[in-house]
Design an enzyme around this catalytic site. Structure first.
Site, PDB file in Angstrom:
ATOM      1  N   GLY A   1       0.650  -1.114  -0.700  1.00  0.00           N
ATOM      2  CA  GLY A   1       0.297  -0.069   0.324  1.00  0.00           C
ATOM      3  C   GLY A   1       1.130   1.365  -0.154  1.00  0.00           C
TER       4      GLY A   1
ATOM      5  N   GLU B   1       4.444   4.142   6.367  1.00  0.00           N
ATOM      6  CA  GLU B   1       3.107   3.172   5.724  1.00  0.00           C
ATOM      7  C   GLU B   1       1.748   3.447   5.267  1.00  0.00           C
ATOM      8  OE1 GLU B   1       1.532   0.741   6.130  1.00  0.00           O
ATOM      9  OE2 GLU B   1       1.579  -0.761   7.207  1.00  0.00           O
ATOM     10  N   ASP B   2       0.917   2.922   4.410  1.00  0.00           N
ATOM     11  CA  ASP B   2       0.329   4.331   3.484  1.00  0.00           C
ATOM     12  C   ASP B   2      -1.205   4.630   4.735  1.00  0.00           C
ATOM     13  OD1 ASP B   2      -0.632   1.405   4.044  1.00  0.00           O
ATOM     14  OD2 ASP B   2      -1.688   1.613   2.401  1.00  0.00           O
TER      15      ASP B   2
ATOM     16  N   ASP C   1      -4.255   1.196  10.978  1.00  0.00           N
ATOM     17  CA  ASP C   1      -5.882   0.626  11.646  1.00  0.00           C
ATOM     18  C   ASP C   1      -5.825   0.663  12.740  1.00  0.00           C
ATOM     19  OD1 ASP C   1      -8.317  -0.226  11.412  1.00  0.00           O
ATOM     20  OD2 ASP C   1      -8.389  -0.027   9.528  1.00  0.00           O
TER      21      ASP C   1
ATOM     22  N   LYS D   1      -5.969   6.002  11.399  1.00  0.00           N
ATOM     23  CA  LYS D   1      -7.452   6.113  11.481  1.00  0.00           C
ATOM     24  C   LYS D   1      -7.247   5.627  13.181  1.00  0.00           C
ATOM     25  CE  LYS D   1     -10.191   4.042   8.035  1.00  0.00           C
ATOM     26  NZ  LYS D   1     -10.852   2.303   7.246  1.00  0.00           N
TER      27      LYS D   1
ATOM     28  N   ASP E   1      -5.547   0.210  -1.448  1.00  0.00           N
ATOM     29  CA  ASP E   1      -6.658  -1.226  -2.060  1.00  0.00           C
ATOM     30  C   ASP E   1      -7.778  -0.632  -1.899  1.00  0.00           C
ATOM     31  OD1 ASP E   1      -5.598  -3.083  -0.135  1.00  0.00           O
ATOM     32  OD2 ASP E   1      -6.242  -4.402  -2.085  1.00  0.00           O
TER      33      ASP E   1
ATOM     34  N   ARG F   1      -5.639   0.926  -6.745  1.00  0.00           N
ATOM     35  CA  ARG F   1      -4.051   1.845  -6.006  1.00  0.00           C
ATOM     36  C   ARG F   1      -4.506   2.733  -7.325  1.00  0.00           C
ATOM     37  NH1 ARG F   1      -2.202  -1.789  -1.959  1.00  0.00           N
ATOM     38  NH2 ARG F   1      -2.198  -3.746  -2.364  1.00  0.00           N
TER      39      ARG F   1
HETATM   40  C1  PRP Z   1      -3.079  -2.423   4.818  1.00  0.00           C
HETATM   41  C2  PRP Z   1      -1.953  -1.216   5.385  1.00  0.00           C
HETATM   42  C3  PRP Z   1      -1.246  -1.434   6.894  1.00  0.00           C
HETATM   43  C4  PRP Z   1      -2.509  -1.964   7.688  1.00  0.00           C
HETATM   44  C5  PRP Z   1      -2.537  -1.211   8.534  1.00  0.00           C
HETATM   45  O1  PRP Z   1      -1.769  -3.397   4.103  1.00  0.00           O
HETATM   46  O2  PRP Z   1      -1.320  -1.098   4.348  1.00  0.00           O
HETATM   47  O3  PRP Z   1       0.313  -2.318   6.298  1.00  0.00           O
HETATM   48  O4  PRP Z   1      -3.097  -2.258   6.450  1.00  0.00           O
HETATM   49  O5  PRP Z   1      -4.141  -1.923   8.600  1.00  0.00           O
HETATM   50  P1  PRP Z   1      -3.766  -1.799  10.669  1.00  0.00           P
HETATM   51  O6  PRP Z   1      -2.826  -1.542  11.207  1.00  0.00           O
HETATM   52  O7  PRP Z   1      -5.294  -2.517  11.349  1.00  0.00           O
HETATM   53  O8  PRP Z   1      -3.212  -3.759  10.394  1.00  0.00           O
HETATM   54  P2  PRP Z   1      -2.977  -4.278   3.531  1.00  0.00           P
HETATM   55  O9  PRP Z   1      -3.163  -5.429   4.762  1.00  0.00           O
HETATM   56  O10 PRP Z   1      -4.060  -4.258   2.729  1.00  0.00           O
HETATM   57  O11 PRP Z   1      -1.839  -5.028   2.871  1.00  0.00           O
HETATM   58  P3  PRP Z   1      -1.547  -4.278   1.396  1.00  0.00           P
HETATM   59  O12 PRP Z   1      -0.751  -2.598   1.691  1.00  0.00           O
HETATM   60  O13 PRP Z   1      -0.795  -5.072   0.812  1.00  0.00           O
HETATM   61  O14 PRP Z   1      -2.686  -3.416   0.958  1.00  0.00           O
END
Ligand code: PRP
Length: 194
Positions: free
Chosen positions: A59, A113-114, A117, A145, A173, A179
């Site tokens: 991400g 990080e993007d 959450d 968030k 995504d 993306r």
């Molecule tokens: C997303 C995002 C962070 C993570 C954050 O990754 O890029 O790495 O979730 O969420 P959290 O704080 O609840 O752990 P994802 O698992 O969707 O993988 P990606 O980056 O490959 O899309």
């Protein structure tokens, strides 16, 4: 005589809203301005000691590529990949999909990080890095968030606070789509599968 089309910038051309997007929260210009500010802060804070920027795939790829170009002090680059989301739900147990090329022992690492959450992904990664005896580990996240946090995480550089909605674009995504969007927007709720 055929009409000549007025040229538009690539940012303006890409800014029209995708039909699956409910609302745009951060447009390309707002993101770009904030990325420049964060780049300046990092350059100021981190000039004294070498560090390695570690974007978390997938991400953060677009954010990290833009951020890297705004950092004016020398920094290394390595990558980690983690995945924990299928659809809209975190599994709560992130999986390492790609590891660092270089041994991080004794290094200053700045994770990129993007979005943060629940905080599970960063907590997991920070623990992995600490167990490998890094000198320090910092976090730069484009979106926070805050209201969704399940475990506390310290974010050293944050782009924007984000509401509790499912966001896509600029690297983020939903089931591997969206993306490429040049802005960050909320997906229409009807498209999210429970
Ligand atoms: C997303 C995002 C962070 C993570 C954050 O990754 O890029 O790495 O979730 O969420 P959290 O704080 O609840 O752990 P994802 O698992 O969707 O993988 P990606 O980056 O490959 O899309």
């Amino acid at each position: 005589m055929a009409k000549v089309k007025k040229p538009t910038s690539s940012r303006a051309a890409g800014a029209s809203r995708h039909p699956d997007i409910d609302s745009i929260l951060f447009d390309g210009d707002a993101i770009s301005a904030r990325v420049k500010e964060i780049g300046r802060l990092i350059s100021k804070d981190r000039a004294a000691e070498p560090f390695t920027l570690v974007p978390i795939l997938k991400g953060s790829i677009i954010f990290a590529a833009d951020l890297l170009r705004e950092i004016e002090c020398p920094c290394g680059l390595d990558f980690m990949g983690v995945s924990s989301y299928a659809g809209t739900e975190s599994s709560g147990s992130p999986k390492l999909t790609m590891d660092l090329r270089e041994n991080p022992e004794g290094k200053n690492i700045l994770l990129v990080e993007d979005i943060v959450d629940s905080g599970y992904t960063l907590t997991y990664l920070i623990n992995v890095l600490l167990s490998r005896r890094v000198k320090s580990v910092g976090v730069c996240a484009l979106l926070d968030k805050k209201d969704c946090r399940r475990v506390p995480v310290r974010i050293d550089y944050c782009g924007f606070e984000a509401p509790n909605r499912f966001l896509v674009g600029y690297g983020l995504d939903y089931n591997e789509s969206y993306r490429h969007l040049p802005y960050i927007g909320a997906l229409k709720p009807g498209l999210l599968k429970a």
